[in-house]
Design a protein around this motif. Structure first.
Motif, PDB file in Angstrom:
ATOM      1  N   LYS A 206      15.823   5.333   9.775  1.00  0.00           N
ATOM      2  CA  LYS A 206      17.170   5.091  10.292  1.00  0.00           C
ATOM      3  C   LYS A 206      17.175   3.783  11.079  1.00  0.00           C
ATOM      4  CE  LYS A 206      18.575   9.939  10.551  1.00  0.00           C
ATOM      5  NZ  LYS A 206      19.059  11.033  11.443  1.00  0.00           N
ATOM      6  N   ALA A 207      17.878   2.774  10.539  1.00  0.00           N
ATOM      7  CA  ALA A 207      17.924   1.464  11.185  1.00  0.00           C
ATOM      8  C   ALA A 207      19.036   1.381  12.224  1.00  0.00           C
ATOM      9  CB  ALA A 207      18.117   0.368  10.139  1.00  0.00           C
ATOM     10  N   LEU A 208      20.157   2.040  11.949  1.00  0.00           N
ATOM     11  CA  LEU A 208      21.277   2.111  12.898  1.00  0.00           C
ATOM     12  C   LEU A 208      21.750   3.553  12.978  1.00  0.00           C
ATOM     13  CD1 LEU A 208      23.527  -0.955  11.912  1.00  0.00           C
ATOM     14  CD2 LEU A 208      21.912  -0.816  13.820  1.00  0.00           C
ATOM     15  N   GLU A 209      22.048   3.999  14.204  1.00  0.00           N
ATOM     16  CA  GLU A 209      22.510   5.369  14.398  1.00  0.00           C
ATOM     17  C   GLU A 209      23.750   5.383  15.287  1.00  0.00           C
ATOM     18  OE1 GLU A 209      19.553   8.546  14.919  1.00  0.00           O
ATOM     19  OE2 GLU A 209      18.086   6.942  15.175  1.00  0.00           O
ATOM     20  N   GLU A 210      24.865   5.774  14.701  1.00  0.00           N
ATOM     21  CA  GLU A 210      26.111   5.984  15.456  1.00  0.00           C
ATOM     22  C   GLU A 210      26.510   4.757  16.291  1.00  0.00           C
ATOM     23  OE1 GLU A 210      27.810   8.687  14.847  1.00  0.00           O
ATOM     24  OE2 GLU A 210      26.217   9.561  13.628  1.00  0.00           O
TER      25      GLU A 210
ATOM     26  N   LEU B  90      25.294  -9.754  20.573  1.00  0.00           N
ATOM     27  CA  LEU B  90      24.548  -8.533  20.287  1.00  0.00           C
ATOM     28  C   LEU B  90      23.087  -8.839  20.584  1.00  0.00           C
ATOM     29  CD1 LEU B  90      24.973  -5.668  19.197  1.00  0.00           C
ATOM     30  CD2 LEU B  90      24.651  -6.562  16.887  1.00  0.00           C
ATOM     31  N   LEU B  91      22.578  -8.216  21.655  1.00  0.00           N
ATOM     32  CA  LEU B  91      21.233  -8.499  22.138  1.00  0.00           C
ATOM     33  C   LEU B  91      20.288  -7.359  21.770  1.00  0.00           C
ATOM     34  CD1 LEU B  91      22.138  -9.693  25.764  1.00  0.00           C
ATOM     35  CD2 LEU B  91      21.977 -11.086  23.685  1.00  0.00           C
ATOM     36  N   GLY B  92      19.004  -7.697  21.715  1.00  0.00           N
ATOM     37  CA  GLY B  92      18.013  -6.666  21.443  1.00  0.00           C
ATOM     38  C   GLY B  92      16.723  -7.295  20.967  1.00  0.00           C
ATOM     39  N   ALA B  93      15.645  -6.534  21.061  1.00  0.00           N
ATOM     40  CA  ALA B  93      14.335  -7.017  20.621  1.00  0.00           C
ATOM     41  C   ALA B  93      14.278  -7.081  19.098  1.00  0.00           C
ATOM     42  CB  ALA B  93      13.241  -6.083  21.148  1.00  0.00           C
ATOM     43  N   ASN B  94      13.254  -7.727  18.573  1.00  0.00           N
ATOM     44  CA  ASN B  94      13.040  -7.731  17.125  1.00  0.00           C
ATOM     45  C   ASN B  94      12.931  -6.297  16.624  1.00  0.00           C
ATOM     46  OD1 ASN B  94      13.003 -10.520  16.801  1.00  0.00           O
ATOM     47  ND2 ASN B  94      10.804 -10.663  17.209  1.00  0.00           N
ATOM     48  N   GLY B  95      13.615  -6.006  15.537  1.00  0.00           N
ATOM     49  CA  GLY B  95      13.578  -4.669  14.964  1.00  0.00           C
ATOM     50  C   GLY B  95      14.562  -3.692  15.567  1.00  0.00           C
ATOM     51  N   ALA B  96      15.410  -4.160  16.489  1.00  0.00           N
ATOM     52  CA  ALA B  96      16.356  -3.251  17.145  1.00  0.00           C
ATOM     53  C   ALA B  96      17.520  -2.868  16.238  1.00  0.00           C
ATOM     54  CB  ALA B  96      16.896  -3.886  18.428  1.00  0.00           C
ATOM     55  N   GLY B  97      17.785  -3.692  15.202  1.00  0.00           N
ATOM     56  CA  GLY B  97      18.884  -3.393  14.286  1.00  0.00           C
ATOM     57  C   GLY B  97      19.993  -4.426  14.293  1.00  0.00           C
ATOM     58  N   LYS B  98      19.781  -5.560  14.944  1.00  0.00           N
ATOM     59  CA  LYS B  98      20.850  -6.556  15.081  1.00  0.00           C
ATOM     60  C   LYS B  98      21.251  -7.161  13.731  1.00  0.00           C
ATOM     61  CE  LYS B  98      18.579  -9.269  17.873  1.00  0.00           C
ATOM     62  NZ  LYS B  98      17.248  -8.625  17.654  1.00  0.00           N
TER      63      LYS B  98
ATOM     64  N   LEU C 270      21.274  -3.532  21.850  1.00  0.00           N
ATOM     65  CA  LEU C 270      20.761  -2.575  20.867  1.00  0.00           C
ATOM     66  C   LEU C 270      19.296  -2.274  21.144  1.00  0.00           C
ATOM     67  CD1 LEU C 270      21.958  -3.624  17.281  1.00  0.00           C
ATOM     68  CD2 LEU C 270      22.109  -1.351  18.257  1.00  0.00           C
ATOM     69  N   GLU C 271      18.943  -0.998  21.104  1.00  0.00           N
ATOM     70  CA  GLU C 271      17.550  -0.585  21.182  1.00  0.00           C
ATOM     71  C   GLU C 271      17.319   0.515  20.165  1.00  0.00           C
ATOM     72  OE1 GLU C 271      16.382   0.595  25.084  1.00  0.00           O
ATOM     73  OE2 GLU C 271      16.672  -1.393  25.969  1.00  0.00           O
ATOM     74  N   ASN C 272      16.367   0.296  19.278  1.00  0.00           N
ATOM     75  CA  ASN C 272      16.001   1.301  18.278  1.00  0.00           C
ATOM     76  C   ASN C 272      17.211   1.829  17.513  1.00  0.00           C
ATOM     77  OD1 ASN C 272      13.227   1.213  19.075  1.00  0.00           O
ATOM     78  ND2 ASN C 272      13.742   2.516  20.826  1.00  0.00           N
ATOM     79  N   GLY C 273      18.092   0.915  17.131  1.00  0.00           N
ATOM     80  CA  GLY C 273      19.223   1.282  16.305  1.00  0.00           C
ATOM     81  C   GLY C 273      20.393   1.901  17.021  1.00  0.00           C
ATOM     82  N   ARG C 274      20.345   1.923  18.339  1.00  0.00           N
ATOM     83  CA  ARG C 274      21.438   2.491  19.124  1.00  0.00           C
ATOM     84  C   ARG C 274      21.915   1.488  20.173  1.00  0.00           C
ATOM     85  NH1 ARG C 274      22.065   8.053  18.767  1.00  0.00           N
ATOM     86  NH2 ARG C 274      20.392   9.187  17.683  1.00  0.00           N
ATOM     87  N   ILE C 275      23.198   1.511  20.458  1.00  0.00           N
ATOM     88  CA  ILE C 275      23.726   0.686  21.544  1.00  0.00           C
ATOM     89  C   ILE C 275      23.496   1.429  22.855  1.00  0.00           C
ATOM     90  CG2 ILE C 275      25.825  -0.229  22.612  1.00  0.00           C
ATOM     91  CD1 ILE C 275      26.781  -0.978  19.826  1.00  0.00           C
TER      92      ILE C 275
END
Length: 237
Positions: free
Chosen positions: A17-21, A34-42, A209-214
């Motif tokens: 699951k790359a993005l969740e809800e 849209l901020l987040g680490a590499n792999g967060a889903g951006k 975004l973290e781990n596919g979630r805002i």
């Protein structure tokens, strides 16, 4: 009504699951980061909005209408342009040919001369090099070409994925000044950017975004002063 609204979308790569809800909105005239680490889903979020990736659930609304079943080329012609990570220019075509490809889906053909003049006004180096092969441009010039090509679609919303990647600090500053100018002339922007400091300086609002979630959302000023954002993205500034 927001110009672009993402309502509870989910995206998967097989069992992952790359993005969740995901829920977010962008009002006309805004720059939203849209901020987040590499792999967060951006990048996945941008590709889902532009219909390059199918979504498992949820909805994407543009001007109040769902675009989740709209083909990619129709998304562009409706007014959403995507400047991908890595720029995605055509290196064996000239600068002018790349710009002309951007105009292919433009519905207002009468607007093309003005759009081209506006691109050359903002990017005078592109006019100087209009007959040059795009693959021979510098990294900064290629990024300008990618932005100019998106402008030629006559878009209302521009999705920008890591526009500062691989550029020198001086060119990064120049690119962000250009992004601000594109926004000032009326284009709404959703910006994915590792350089959180620069992104929050020009954006009106942002999401994290973290781990596919805002996990966070708010004005750029609120995010810039949030201890969690400072710790993770702003170098304790």
């Amino acid at each position: 009504m927001s110009l672009l609204e993402i309502k509870g979308i989910g995206v998967s790569y097989g069992a992952i699951k790359a993005l969740e809800e995901i829920d977010l909105h962008i009002d006309e005239g805004e720059i939203v980061s849209l901020l987040g680490a590499n792999g967060a889903g951006k990048t996945t979020a941008l590709r889902a909005i532009s219909r390059l990736l199918p979504i498992d659930r949820g909805d994407i609304l543009f001007q109040g209408k769902s675009i989740t079943q709209v083909p990619v080329h129709d998304v562009v012609s409706q007014g959403i342009a995507h400047v991908p990570e890595g720029r995605g220019i055509f290196p064996s075509l000239t600068v002018l040919e790349n710009l002309n490809l951007g105009s292919w889906t433009c519905k207002r053909k009468s607007a093309l001369p003005n759009l081209r003049r506006e691109v050359f006004r903002i990017f005078p180096r592109l006019e100087e090099r209009k007959s040059q092969l795009a693959g021979t441009l510098s990294g900064g010039e290629q990024q300008m070409l990618a932005l100019g090509r998106a402008m030629m679609t006559d878009c209302r919303v521009m999705l920008l994925d890591e526009p500062s990647m691989g550029l020198s600090p001086l060119l990064v500053k120049e690119v962000f000044q250009v992004i601000r100018e594109i926004n000032t002339r009326g284009t709404t922007i959703l910006l994915v950017e590792q350089n959180a400091n620069m992104a929050l300086k020009i954006a009106h609002r942002g999401y994290v975004l973290e781990n596919g979630r805002i996990v966070l959302g708010g004005s750029s000023q609120e995010l810039a002063h949030d201890p969690r954002v400072k710790e993770a993205y702003l170098g304790h500034q």
